[in-house]
Design an enzyme around this catalytic site. Structure first.
Site, PDB file in Angstrom:
ATOM      1  N   SER A   1      -1.165   2.105   4.806  1.00 49.87           N
ATOM      2  CA  SER A   1      -0.872   0.749   5.270  1.00 49.87           C
ATOM      3  C   SER A   1      -2.084  -0.151   5.113  1.00 49.87           C
ATOM      4  O   SER A   1      -2.344  -0.987   5.966  1.00 49.87           O
ATOM      5  CB  SER A   1      -0.415   0.786   6.727  1.00 49.87           C
ATOM      6  OG  SER A   1      -1.417   1.399   7.521  1.00 49.87           O
ATOM      7  N   CYS A   2      -2.867   0.021   4.031  1.00 49.76           N
ATOM      8  CA  CYS A   2      -4.019  -0.842   3.780  1.00 49.76           C
ATOM      9  C   CYS A   2      -3.548  -2.298   3.725  1.00 49.76           C
ATOM     10  O   CYS A   2      -2.551  -2.601   3.068  1.00 49.76           O
ATOM     11  CB  CYS A   2      -4.713  -0.461   2.470  1.00 49.76           C
ATOM     12  SG  CYS A   2      -5.441   1.194   2.525  1.00 49.76           S
ATOM     13  N   CYS A  61       0.884  -1.165   0.000  1.00 44.14           N
ATOM     14  CA  CYS A  61       0.000   0.000   0.000  1.00 44.14           C
ATOM     15  C   CYS A  61       0.916   1.208   0.000  1.00 44.14           C
ATOM     16  O   CYS A  61       1.516   1.528   1.024  1.00 44.14           O
ATOM     17  CB  CYS A  61      -0.920   0.023   1.217  1.00 44.14           C
ATOM     18  SG  CYS A  61      -1.853   1.567   1.335  1.00 44.14           S
TER      19      CYS A  61
END
Lengths: 226, 102
Positions: free
Chosen positions: A135-136, A131
């Site tokens: 911080s997906c 990501c």
């Protein structure tokens, strides 16, 4: 709590340590867990949380329960899911067709409401998840992301020079294999379905699950026999 | 609701500056690729971030871009690709002039 994105600067307090604190207001500062003073975002998070509780918009118990939910989701869920896909071709087909429906069928609580796409590793294609914006991460199936996943070098290099990056993880992808990098930048979340190693034909589902580490499901490595 | 782009179509990602909660990374702006798949509609994060939800949903697509189109000096195999999600208002048909579109 917003469910769509996981801002890199969001901080989850686990009591003895925190996740995501950036060590100050400088967005270029390295992400580090420092044991000492709370940083800018720790203080901001705490102030907002206390205000929301004080105004009765959320309760302290709801906050605690959410942290408990976050901590309850661990890579073992993803490992069990992959082992099932390895042993049940019909389930694997459903998992690849609609990841969200398949994990719910498997009994995993999709608590953050994100949509899951499962990426199959094949002899021709190696998938890698990143990501770049924050911080997906597929939290319902893998739990909280490792610190390196949130670091700026990983986020930049995964899209810029994935082969050199993978080499540093000890993963040599031959030139004949296509690398497909998935920037998890919006609404979908991604889980890598690794290839079942040769020589595992007689292994049970739990034995197989033990081979499926967190990193194999991000795509930085591959499962191997011990 | 109809979709503006279809799977396999060549598209160009808009090259523009935009403030706020934008989910189109700068490194793909102005780049061309193909629609890998059409996804559902989602709230526009550029509005959602400011509490505007109603009626703001937009179509989302996955776009596949060749690494060599992203990085002229990319030294991996020509088949290496990057895929990411782009909202419809950031996409233009690649066969039209770059200034046209959203």
């Amino acid at each position: 709590m917003t469910t769509t994105h996981d801002p890199a600067h969001g901080t989850v307090d686990h009591g003895d340590h925190t996740h995501g604190g950036t060590g100050g207001a400088d967005p270029h500062a390295p992400i580090e867990n420092t044991a000492g003073e709370p940083d800018y975002f720790d203080v901001l998070q705490q102030a907002i949380r206390e205000l929301l509780v004080e105004k009765g918009l959320i309760s302290a118990d709801e906050v605690r329960a959410m942290v408990e939910t976050l901590d309850a989701h661990r890579p073992a869920l993803g490992s069990a899911l992959v082992a099932r896909a390895w042993t049940d071709p019909a389930f694997k087909e459903r998992l690849l067709a609609d990841g969200t429906a398949a994990i719910e069928e498997f009994g995993i609580d999709n608590y953050d409401g994100t949509k899951l796409i499962v990426l199959e590793q094949t002899p021709e294609v190696h998938n890698l998840v990143v990501c770049t914006l924050c911080s997906c991460y597929p939290r319902p199936v893998l739990g909280l992301p490792p610190d390196w996943y949130k670091s700026r070098p990983y986020r930049a290099r995964a899209v810029r020079e994935p082969r050199a990056l993978l080499k540093e993880f000890g993963t040599e992808v031959p030139d004949g294999v296509t690398i497909r990098v998935h920037d998890s930048n919006a609404n979908m979340r991604y889980l890598v379905l690794p290839m079942r190693p040769a020589g595992t034909e007689d292994m049970s589902e739990p034995e197989l699950a033990a081979l499926v580490t967190r990193d194999t499901m991000i795509g930085v490595t591959t499962p191997r026999l011990p | 609701m109809s979709t503006r782009f279809v799977e396999g179509q060549r598209v160009r990602i808009a090259d523009r500056d935009a403030p706020g909660h934008v989910r189109t990374p700068v490194y793909v702006r102005g780049k061309e690729g193909r629609i890998e798949r059409v996804l559902p509609r989602f709230l526009n994060p550029e509005r959602e971030a400011y509490g505007v939800n109603e009626g703001t949903d937009v179509r989302l697509y996955r776009v596949r871009i060749e690494q060599s189109a992203l990085w002229p000096d990319y030294d991996g195999p020509a088949d290496d690709v990057l895929e990411l999600e782009i909202y419809e208002h950031w996409l233009e048909p690649a066969d039209h002039s770059p200034t046209e579109g959203a």
